[in-house]
Structures are given as structure tokens and as C-alpha cells.
Design a protein around this motif. Sequence first.
Motif, PDB file in Angstrom:
ATOM      1  N   UNK A 136       0.837  -1.193   0.000  1.00  0.00           N
ATOM      2  CA  UNK A 136       0.000   0.000   0.000  1.00  0.00           C
ATOM      3  C   UNK A 136       0.877   1.250   0.000  1.00  0.00           C
ATOM      4  N   UNK A 137       1.902   1.221   0.837  1.00  0.00           N
ATOM      5  CA  UNK A 137       2.798   2.383   0.936  1.00  0.00           C
ATOM      6  C   UNK A 137       3.539   2.599  -0.381  1.00  0.00           C
ATOM      7  N   UNK A 138       3.999   1.512  -0.997  1.00  0.00           N
ATOM      8  CA  UNK A 138       4.716   1.661  -2.265  1.00  0.00           C
ATOM      9  C   UNK A 138       3.778   2.150  -3.366  1.00  0.00           C
ATOM     10  N   UNK A 139       2.552   1.647  -3.354  1.00  0.00           N
ATOM     11  CA  UNK A 139       1.586   2.062  -4.371  1.00  0.00           C
ATOM     12  C   UNK A 139       1.298   3.548  -4.301  1.00  0.00           C
ATOM     13  N   UNK A 140       1.154   4.023  -3.088  1.00  0.00           N
ATOM     14  CA  UNK A 140       0.800   5.424  -2.917  1.00  0.00           C
ATOM     15  C   UNK A 140       2.029   6.311  -2.919  1.00  0.00           C
TER      16      UNK A 140
END
Lengths: 438, 171
Positions: free
Chosen positions: A113-117
Motif C-alpha cells: 500500500x505504501x509503495x503504491x501510494x
Amino acid sequence: MNTQYRQYEVNYLPWAPFDWDYIGGELRLGKVVFRPFSDDALQGIDERVADYLRLYFSRFRDLYNAPVNTITLCHYDPEHRGLLEPMSDAQQAEFAGIIDALTFCCIWSELCEALNRGWRLLPPPNAETLECRAHRFSPDVLADPPMVTLVTHGLMHTEQVDKIFFQMPLPAHHRGKIQPNMELIDLLNHLFAESFDPKLRERILRSLRWFRVAHRQAQALDAEIQIVEICTALEVLLNLPEHGKRNAFFQKVEQWITATEGEYVVRSEESTDQQRSIPTTVAGRWAADFYALRSDIVHEGIQSDERLYYPAVDAHGQPSQVSQLSVASLVYGALLIQEIDAQVGYLHPAVREAIDAPQEGRAFMNQLYKRSAWGVRDCLERLGWVRPFVYTIEEIQRLREHWTELDEQLGNILSSEQIIAERQAKRTQPKIGGSMKE
Amino acid sequence: MKVYVLDASAWVKRYKNESGSNSIDALFQALEQGEVESCLLPVIYYEMFWNIQKFIRAANDPTNRSLLKYSPRELQRVLESDSRHMTQVKDLLDSQGLLDEIDGEVLDLLQQYPIGSNDALILAYLRRLQERLALQGRQLVFVCSDDDLKKAVRAYLTGCAVKDPKIDQLP
């Protein structure tokens, strides 16, 4: 219940802030059921023991010395065993593997999630957040006042329960609730099934142990060591050969990304590598450099912290930096999922539920659902390892022109008329208890 | 903000030139730019999968290879790309217990309306989604080109906007 034991044992995660509303009342992984500590969870337990546990768990405190509401009970094999029944050594080993797998599920989902955002709202969960403890006690500690035996530096000493506090470690503090990826939990459940290849399970669990260790909240000085630990997790998972690990590693990464992303994989522009094998993709280049980083850390040390970061872009296309630990953890998770999926032929829950779906559609549907559930592709785009699926209106119109022409020759499979006609056919079938009214 | 739910009868216009295709393109452009939100209903998603899968299988048949200009997988990628802008409605509702007892509602709907079981499931999902969105001050827009389903949605869900890309400009 349970009063027959000479010794009780309760296993719990003191600081894991699971979002139980999101998860449901309990979470199952392998033979272990995780439940929030509550009066309900103590039902059927001798009242004196239950009172002791209420007192004991009330002594777990956050940084403001308020009792925590994060106590999670871990019940091994609840269908056959009491909550407080001590585990055998073999059961404890299995239990430890389940905790490692749970830790992976919680960390990896948030990492993606962190990498996606491209940014984090919250600190990622770490191994301390999911710390697991066992409390063993005998009936005599239930006396008034209740006592607790602690072991520190190998020495046992007994304290009055109501006079001590168990303080939350700093790395476990200040974070939001954990919403594990339930599909990932579902997939990892297969790892603990009897039908799963035991040798592969043993290797995967060993690698998961290294994954958890790599995600202990590091002091700044330990950041380098985390690289070595996550690299070890990858080495174990991929079963790399004794010699030529660097080449074998980047080749495995290249095989994986090419198989899953095909012609969308970004190729490496240049390589000055004089060795026989040269990475041909940006992902492979990362893998080769990452293994070299690991070796430099182990053998020589590194001069600059810059090597601990990797360039990426955020969700808005702006340059950002992500830690090498995060990149390696992403690759680890993607490869782990692939390995388990290949073993068990995982069917996404939505596909399992679609019992009336035609067989021919299920494989395709399964593939798309799984790709969406794991969320790896978006991360790979941020790292610049795959080209994004971005279609301009002109491209869509060009493709649609072709599909329209093709579909007309194939008999109008792909049309709203076809969809509506198929529905009409179903609507006219007799229904249970239904009447066709106009 | 409006939340759009695309029925398969409208969504398919993204991949096949039909009346309303440009309107659907405009909706997807707005989705990509974050101007509107969209949700996916399971039943509709399945229908899209099945039809696209059937199309890809037919296109991949050796006798049809000569007709291909682009790899059929391209269609799969466009679908994957389009789906990324949408939220699974099950994820929105399930965690809040809003899908509890949905089977009972589906059976009631089947008795009340001249619809199929898939339609009834869509209506039940839409009703719960509409309730949740209303609490947040958001409006549900159902995009559909299936006249019978449009009629059923209008009858069952007062206040739900129903748009047909053949007639209405989106978003």
C-alpha cells in the motif's frame, strides 16, 4: 475447564492493534485462532483463572500508562485443545511458524500500500508490533495476592501482579489498526495444510523467520544488517545454490518478472558488467546490485547510506526514495506468493463463490482477481520495473476499432446486445418462489 | 461526489464500438483523473470476465489468427487497467456488516419484480451501497443500457440516478 493442568500457558500478542471490525470476530491461520482478549474469550475458564488473566492483562500499558486494548489471544487447535493447555515442543515450533506467517501478512500488505501510494500515513507494522509472548503459570500464583514469575537475563523472580506494569515497546506505539490482506491470509493458510509439500513448507517457514527478523524496528546502525537479513530470507526462499548466488538471484528475479509481466517489463538500457551473465531487465539490475550491496555490507561495510535507498516515483509521478529493505521485501513477498500459488493452484475467494460461473471464465477471472488482490503490479510500476498500463483515449479507440471489427467476424460475442440477451434467457427461466409480474 | 456503478451492458461499450462508447470513454477519463469514483459489483464483474474470456478464446483460435492485429492479451490489460480505478463494492460493504442477510432480500426481490436472480442480487447490493453513500452525502449513479434492469432499479431504488450512455452524456 483447564483446572486439571499442573501448569497453564497462554499465548498472546500484547501490542497487535488488529482492526477486529474489519477482520470479523477472529482470525485463523493454520491451526491457530487469534481473538481479541475479552470476557467472551474467557468463557468456560475457571473463574479464578479468568480473574487472574484479567488482572495480568490489565498490567499491559501504553506510553501513557493506560491499559492497552490490543491484547490478542492465540489459541492453538481450539477444536481439540483448551485455551490454556500447554503446547508440546512440536506444537510450539508450528505455532512460531504461524506467527512468522502472520507477521509477513501484516507487514507485506501495508508495504505494498505504501509503495503504491508513494507515501505512508502510518509507520509500517514491525516485528515488535506483532511480538508474541507466552505466559506460563501454575495454580499457586492465583493465591492472594496473585503473583507472576518473570525471567530476565535467565534468572527467575516472582512479583506481585498488581505492583508491576508491562510497558509497550516504543516501536509498537503510535500506529493505526492493522487490516491484514484476508486473501493473503487465505493463501498462506494452504502452507499449513497437511497436503502441502513438507520440505517446501519447512524452507518457506525458515525464510519467513528471516523476513520477520529483518523487520524488527532497527536502530539506525542496524539498517545495514536488515539488508543482510532480508537477503537471507530471499536466499532461503529461492533455494539459491552454494556458489554463484548473485547471478542465480538476479536470474530468478528476471524469470519471475518476465513470466508475470511479459513485454511490459522495462529492459536494462546498458550494462558494463563483464561477467558472463548480465541482467537484461531493470528488476534484474536491481537484484544484481542488491546482492552486491549485501556482500559489501557483510565483507567490507558501506561508505554511504545512500546505497540503502532506491529511486522510485510516487503515485503522482514525483521522484521519491524507498528503502532497499522495502524493495527487497516486496520482491520477497511476490516470489513467496508465486511459490505457494504454484503449489496449491490458489483460487481467489470471489472465484470460489462464483459457483455458477462457466469453467472457461474462471481461470481468467482468477488471474485478474489475484493480481488485483496482491497489488504487486502497481508497486513494480513505481519502481520503474514495468511500464504502466496507461491507455490514452486515442489508443483505446484504436484498439476498440480492431476489437469491434474482429468481434463482428467472430459473431458478436462482445456486445451489450449479447450480454442483455444472455440475461433475458436467464430471466425467463423458472424461479423458486418467484412469479413473473409485469 | 458521485459514485458510478457500471453495469456490464454499459461497460462493454468501452471495448466495442456501440452507441454510447464515447460517453463511457469520458467517464473513464474522469475516473483516471480522480474526478469521480466508481464501484464494481461482483455480478457485473463476472459477466464482463465471461464475455471477454469468450472473445479472447475465439480470437485465439488458429482459424482466426489472421484477423488479429494486436495480441488478445491487450484486451485483458485494458480491462485490468480500467478495473484499477474501481473499488470492489463487497470490500466497502462487507466489513461493515452491510451484506448481512442479503440472501433474504434477494428472495423478496425475486418475488416482487420480473427479474432474474443476478438482477435481484444487483438491486440488493445497490440498495445497501446507496444507503452507505447517502450517509456520506454522496449520490449513486447506475450506468446501464439494459432496459429491463434500468426499469427495475428505478422502481426499487428511488433517488438512485440511472443513466444510459446511449442517451446520456457521462459523467
